[in-house]
Design an enzyme around this catalytic site. Structure first.
Site, mmCIF file in Angstrom:
data_model
loop_
_atom_site.group_PDB
_atom_site.id
_atom_site.type_symbol
_atom_site.label_atom_id
_atom_site.label_comp_id
_atom_site.label_asym_id
_atom_site.label_seq_id
_atom_site.Cartn_x
_atom_site.Cartn_y
_atom_site.Cartn_z
ATOM 1 N N TYR A 37 92.295 0.120 60.728
ATOM 2 C CA TYR A 37 91.933 1.703 61.379
ATOM 3 C C TYR A 37 93.825 2.274 61.332
ATOM 4 O O TYR A 37 94.960 1.548 61.077
ATOM 5 C CB TYR A 37 92.520 1.187 63.176
ATOM 6 C CG TYR A 37 92.402 2.404 63.883
ATOM 7 C CD1 TYR A 37 91.550 3.244 63.874
ATOM 8 C CD2 TYR A 37 93.804 2.922 64.419
ATOM 9 C CE1 TYR A 37 91.834 4.215 64.845
ATOM 10 C CE2 TYR A 37 94.448 4.433 65.079
ATOM 11 C CZ TYR A 37 93.610 5.176 64.699
ATOM 12 O OH TYR A 37 93.584 5.889 65.617
ATOM 13 N N TRP B 203 96.282 5.842 59.121
ATOM 14 C CA TRP B 203 95.642 7.330 58.659
ATOM 15 C C TRP B 203 95.564 7.170 56.877
ATOM 16 O O TRP B 203 95.189 7.731 56.086
ATOM 17 C CB TRP B 203 96.965 8.141 59.080
ATOM 18 C CG TRP B 203 96.278 9.150 60.416
ATOM 19 C CD1 TRP B 203 96.843 7.850 61.584
ATOM 20 C CD2 TRP B 203 96.282 10.019 60.548
ATOM 21 N NE1 TRP B 203 96.561 9.187 62.439
ATOM 22 C CE2 TRP B 203 96.523 10.549 61.889
ATOM 23 C CE3 TRP B 203 96.065 11.170 59.414
ATOM 24 C CZ2 TRP B 203 96.410 11.883 62.055
ATOM 25 C CZ3 TRP B 203 96.028 12.448 60.208
ATOM 26 C CH2 TRP B 203 96.503 12.211 61.758
#
Length: 757
Positions: A107, A109
């Site tokens: 999890y 960016w």
């Protein structure tokens, strides 16, 4: 020579000058992000992971639970050795425990590149390996991502492009911004941002006469150039304020009865709630006086604001920050109900918009063609958890929990595989997360730098950064597609995630299936082909991959700015909700029987309010100097610290009674733990509130003392779900005490590598 590149905070060019990497924003960007200047330090910083490293206890003693994670030295080993051992461990776990025992974390960016997208790569690999327990939703929007499909429709469809910045600039008379629209947040967008338009649009609206009303304990949550009217309620009470505004609209017959009748469902239950249904409410119902007692805004101001909203074109926005809290579903739902009462949902620049200003991909028309992306392979098993419940899962295998109307059970996970994220940034109550990770047999991380997550892993595989590989940068609401070209060779022995997974897949017997026989460059050509074909089919210029790569970029056509499904609602098109209308109330949610999320918007008091021991609210919001924890060692991020320590903002009155002055090192404590920070005394924050941004790399004082000396607020925050409906993250708010730190403050060594043998 410079090359084109892209990051989540902007497209840019990069090149070497006198032996130093220089970066410059794309010339089409009217308001570039300062975060871009974090990039030059990324390539050769001492925090980089140079070679595969394995925790000594795991390498010598084999897999198994261990409280030495994060405390033990690492052994640097060769790629073949570590991949052989890791492949054997994956085979063991799948054979002995089954696929649900593998948790595919990933999890975060990671990269703006669409092929070397870490989540796509790891999910593809684990899906082919046999399946895995996966996560759903996000830390950023977990509560809203579950609620909004019930009450308005599919999440992206009803949030991203229904109200655009162009509409705000041209049409909006009043922007009521709950949680604000801070430019530090909208500088970031998945896949990259080539034009930061938010400041310009707000200024254009202001010049036209629009009024901005900021509802937040933090004045900087709207840019000062738009002269916002600042209302600073008690943190976590926005839903009560919204209900008080709604009551005034109802009591003074300022609500749009026709819109509620023709386009909404469940109004009757909410109207009864406004009247005062339920215990503990006086004869006036949930009126402005009732709301004032909860939120601290004077009742006369609440009534005057409600009357203002009923005049002209009004846009109600709710930031992501509000729903990152206990009962975070309620301000989103109450904001939608308030907009429904005003009757302007679906009008240009009016109605309701969740998240506008929270991320750069909100408020922009979608591209007219799809961008190049790596398709996610289906997971052959159905085991999943809401993403913010990872510590619950690891600590409580076999325990039942509620989620979105279902009764689920936490699986027993023995191997955690993380790629492209940093749970020691995203997650709450980091001491609890450390205990949770101590229970697994094996924790594997792909990482380019020695974050706290890498330090707590058993196996750390060095990954390249985007600057060291080819990719395609693209976002669905940004028209610029960038040919991301490398500016340097990989650091040390770093490999890209795809190469690491391909080597593991070979050892596990599905290497050809994983790569499909393509090199990374051939994958880029393959992914571009979908976009090229879509452009040609719609009659737009459609360069070949070679032409695109030589040019360095391509502008995609924008889709229509027509208000999407919310505008279509006004002409009779049904929404994808239980009634086909806006759910001011929801019989479906009511049927779940959740006392922490009833069938209509409601004010629900916090279970941990300020107390004598912990009297201050802490707002743990997103930083202005970096994307989450990425490149915390970069120039812009370092410039925002004091002596290498993160800065906490405190009101002068709260500082004075504690003997705190500007620049002091202070100690923040909560029922979960403690951290140190540098004090900044400012009147731009509500009294009784302190603010400490997330993203400082978690750095315990010692093996025995978990106090974070760097200033990570998640040493303090609570690891509980927003409600049984969504189980979202609640990291935005917690209660703390702040005191001046006495003695010699410890040196912050967050960006130094661990002990390596």
């Amino acid at each position: 020579m410079t090359v084109s590149h892209s990051a989540h905070w902007g497209a840019f060019s990069a090149g070497w000058e006198d032996g130093e990497l220089r970066v410059a924003p794309h010339p089409r960007d009217p308001d570039p992000s300062p975060v871009l200047q974090n990039v030059p330090a990324a390539l050769r910083h001492r925090a980089r992971v140079a070679r595969p490293a394995v925790r000594r206890g795991w390498w010598e003693g084999g897999p198994g639970p261990s409280d030495r994670r994060g405390r033990e030295e690492f052994v640097e080993v060769g790629w073949d050795e570590v991949l052989d051992r890791l492949a054997a461990e994956l085979r063991r776990v799948y054979a002995d425990h089954g696929p649900t025992a593998v948790y595919g974390g990933s999890y975060g960016w990671a990269s703006a590149g669409r092929f070397h997208h870490a989540q796509s790569q790891i999910h593809r690999f684990l899906g082919m390996a046999g399946g895995y327990t996966q996560s759903v939703n996000t830390y950023s929007g977990g509560a809203a991502e579950v609620l909004i499909p019930h009450v308005l429709g599919p999440f992206d469809q009803v949030t991203r492009s229904v109200v655009t910045w162009e509409q705000v600039a041209a049409h909006t008379d009043t922007v009521l911004a709950f949680g604000g629209m801070a430019l530090k947040n909208s500088q970031i967008g998945p896949g990259g941002v080539s034009r930061h338009v938010e400041r310009g649009a707000m200024l254009a609206a202001r010049r036209r006469g629009a009024e901005f009303v900021l509802v937040s304990p933090l004045r900087p949550d709207l840019p000062p150039e738009v002269s916002p009217r600042w209302l600073a309620p008690e943190p976590g009470t926005d839903a009560a304020l919204m209900i008080g505004l709604a009551h005034t609209l109802w009591a003074e017959d300022l609500h749009d009865r026709a819109f509620l009748r023709d386009h909404c469902d469940g109004w009757e239950s909410y109207e009864a709630y406004l009247r005062g249904a339920g215990p503990g409410v006086g004869p006036g119902g949930r009126d402005a006086e009732w709301a004032s007692r909860i939120c601290g805004i004077p009742a006369d101001e609440i009534r005057a604001l409600a009357r203002r909203l009923a005049r002209g074109r009004t846009l109600v926005t709710v930031s992501q920050s509000l729903q990152r809290a206990e009962h975070g579903e309620q301000p989103v739902w109450a904001g939608l109900a308030l907009a429904a009462m005003l009757g302007q949902i679906g009008l240009p620049g009016g109605g309701f918009c969740y998240g506008l200003g929270s991320l750069a991909h909100y408020g922009r028309p979608r591209n007219a063609v799809p961008v190049p992306t790596l398709a996610r392979r289906p997971n052959p098993v159905r085991s999943y958890i809401p993403v913010a419940r990872v510590a619950d899962m690891l600590l409580n295998p076999g325990t039942a929990f509620s989620y979105n109307g279902s009764d689920l059970t936490y699986p027993e996970v023995t191997l955690v595989y993380w790629c492209g994220g940093n749970p020691f940034h995203h997650h709450q109550d980091l001491a609890r997360l450390r205990r949770a990770l101590a229970r697994v047999d094996t924790f594997v991380v792909h990482e380019s730098v020695w974050t706290a997550t890498a330090r707590h892993a058993d196996v750390v595989l060095p990954a390249t950064t985007t600057l060291e590989r080819e990719d395609i940068g693209a976002g669905g609401t940004d028209s610029l597609v960038v040919a991301m070209k490398p500016v340097a060779a990989p650091y040390g022995q770093a490999r890209d995630d795809h190469a690491i997974f391909a080597a593991l897949a070979d050892r596990l017997g599905f290497g050809e299936r994983f790569t499909e026989g393509r090199t990374p460059r051939e994958w880029l050509e393959h992914l571009w082909g979908r976009t090229e074909k879509a452009l040609a089919n719609k009659g737009f210029p459609a360069p070949t991959f070679d032409e695109f790569w030589a040019a360095g970029e391509h502008l995609l056509p924008e889709g229509p700015d027509d208000g999407g499904v919310l505008a279509a609602l006004r002409s009779g098109t049904a929404l994808h909700t239980e009634s086909g209308r806006v759910q001011v109330g929801s019989a479906r949610i009511a049927s779940f029987g959740y006392d922490d999320c009833p069938g209509h918007p409601a004010w629900l008091p916090p279970s941990e309010p300020p107390s004598a021991e912990f009297p201050l609210w802490l707002v743990a919001n997103q930083p202005s100097t970096r994307l989450h924890s990425q490149l915390d060692f970069g120039a812009t991020s370092r410039a925002g610290k004091v002596d290498g320590r993160e800065v906490v903002r405190i009101h002068p009155g709260d500082a004075s009674v504690r003997g705190i002055t500007e620049g002091d090192v202070v100690r923040l404590t909560s029922p979960r733990g403690a951290c140190l920070a540098a004090a900044r005394v400012t009147d731009e924050i509500r009294a009784g509130v302190v603010q400490l941004p997330t993203g400082a790399w978690y750095t315990p004082a010692s093996d025995e003392d978990p106090t974070c000396v760097h200033g990570n607020p998640n040493a303090l925050t609570r690891d509980v779900g927003s409600s049984r409906l969504a189980q979202g993250c609640t990291g935005q708010l917690t209660t703390v005490q702040v005191e001046r730190f006495t003695g010699e403050a410890p040196v912050v060594r967050a960006h130094e590598p661990p002990r390596l043998a």
